[in-house]
Design a protein around this motif. Structure first.
Motif, PDB file in Angstrom:
ATOM      1  N   ALA A  51       3.513   6.586  -6.421  1.00 32.02           N
ATOM      2  CA  ALA A  51       4.674   5.496  -5.963  1.00 32.02           C
ATOM      3  C   ALA A  51       5.851   5.666  -7.361  1.00 32.02           C
ATOM      4  O   ALA A  51       5.183   5.927  -8.403  1.00 32.02           O
ATOM      5  N   TRP A  67      11.766   2.340  -3.578  1.00 36.89           N
ATOM      6  CA  TRP A  67      10.751   2.893  -4.038  1.00 36.89           C
ATOM      7  C   TRP A  67       9.861   3.568  -2.782  1.00 36.89           C
ATOM      8  O   TRP A  67      10.055   2.387  -2.167  1.00 36.89           O
ATOM      9  N   TYR A  69       6.359   5.872  -1.743  1.00 34.40           N
ATOM     10  CA  TYR A  69       4.860   6.802  -1.920  1.00 34.40           C
ATOM     11  C   TYR A  69       5.376   8.153  -1.150  1.00 34.40           C
ATOM     12  O   TYR A  69       6.613   8.932  -0.724  1.00 34.40           O
ATOM     13  N   HIS A 150      -0.063  -0.335   1.684  1.00 35.68           N
ATOM     14  CA  HIS A 150       1.336  -0.907   0.663  1.00 35.68           C
ATOM     15  C   HIS A 150       0.587  -1.704  -0.192  1.00 35.68           C
ATOM     16  O   HIS A 150      -0.673  -1.795  -0.489  1.00 35.68           O
ATOM     17  N   LEU A 163       7.429   1.231  -0.515  1.00 35.88           N
ATOM     18  CA  LEU A 163       6.849   1.526  -0.079  1.00 35.88           C
ATOM     19  C   LEU A 163       5.194   0.657   0.752  1.00 35.88           C
ATOM     20  O   LEU A 163       4.769  -0.314   0.524  1.00 35.88           O
TER      21      LEU A 163
END
Length: 257
Positions: A51, A67, A69, A150, A163
């Protein structure tokens, strides 16, 4: 798709009925690709999830800071919104090597999966994973279906920053289809510059933040091609903060699984 229509469950599968076909594995002609499994055991999965800050264009040609993954085993692949998909089957033993490259603590919550409390990512059962730290999640896939993962720490903000990602567990009573697709539905509230809006209204606080751009697999108004007469399984994941979606396919009959 439109807002304020009857709500879909968090994860739902539909079949558009055409002709009969033999069962096929889930494919990704559009949207999230599966995480790279580095465990050679056919009944075990090991993946690396990172992340961190990234850029993503909610409006064409206007990248924004988000942000996201990313797959630690996919060379050259940056963070994506939504993130890469965890794909497995009932009975698989899963190991997730997670690294936090965000400027604040986070966790991963495996929404809908039955896992031990210490690996659930909830802020009442797991300490936050601080910036630069790692954590190894371990669990077994026990139920077929469509789920998602999440953060469960500052989730209202961290999910909105990008995310989130789907989970698909194969097995159980599968339906014979020509194609199995994953559609992650979302909306975002963005400025004309393409950057996420920081404005919070009283309506946002009462009913959830309503976006002004609708997304399917992180894209605005994407298009797919499907052969005439085919039967497809559509897995629908509503990751929006407060928006309801009414999904229809004019001229076709949908069967809810």
């Amino acid at each position: 798709m439109r807002r304020f229509a009857p709500i879909l469950p968090t994860a739902l599968a539909l079949v558009a009925c055409g002709g009969d076909a033999d069962p096929v594995p889930l494919v990704a002609p559009l949207g999230p690709v599966p995480l790279v499994d580095i465990d050679p055991d056919p009944d075990a999965i090991e993946v690396d999830i990172i992340a961190g800050p990234a850029q993503w264009a909610f409006l064409p040609g206007k990248p924004a800071d988000v942000w996201a993954y990313r797959d630690g085993n996919a060379e050259g692949q940056g963070g994506r919104v939504p993130g890469p998909m965890l794909l497995g089957k009932i009975g698989d033993r899963v190991t997730v090597n997670f690294r936090n490259e965000l400027p604040e603590a986070t966790t991963i919550h495996w929404h809908g999966l039955r896992v031990h409390a210490g690996h659930d990512g909830s802020n009442v059962s797991q300490m936050g994973i601080e910036p630069g730290e790692t954590f190894k999640y371990e669990f077994t896939l026990t139920d077929a279906g469509t789920f998602w993962f999440h953060p469960h720490l500052s989730a209202d903000e961290q999910i909105e920053r990008g995310l989130y990602a789907p989970i698909v567990v194969l097995g159980g009573q599968d339906v014979p289809v020509d194609t199995d697709r994953m559609f992650v539905l979302d909306d975002v509230k963005v400025e004309s510059s393409g950057k996420p809006s920081e404005t919070i209204t009283s309506l946002d606080l009462m009913v959830g933040r309503q976006g002004n751009v609708l997304l399917v697999n992180g894209e605005k108004l994407p298009r797919i091609d499907a052969p005439a007469g085919a039967r497809e399984r559509w897995r629908l994941l509503n990751s929006a903060n407060g928006t309801f979606f009414n999904v229809s396919l004019p001229g076709h009959r949908l069967r809810v699984i």
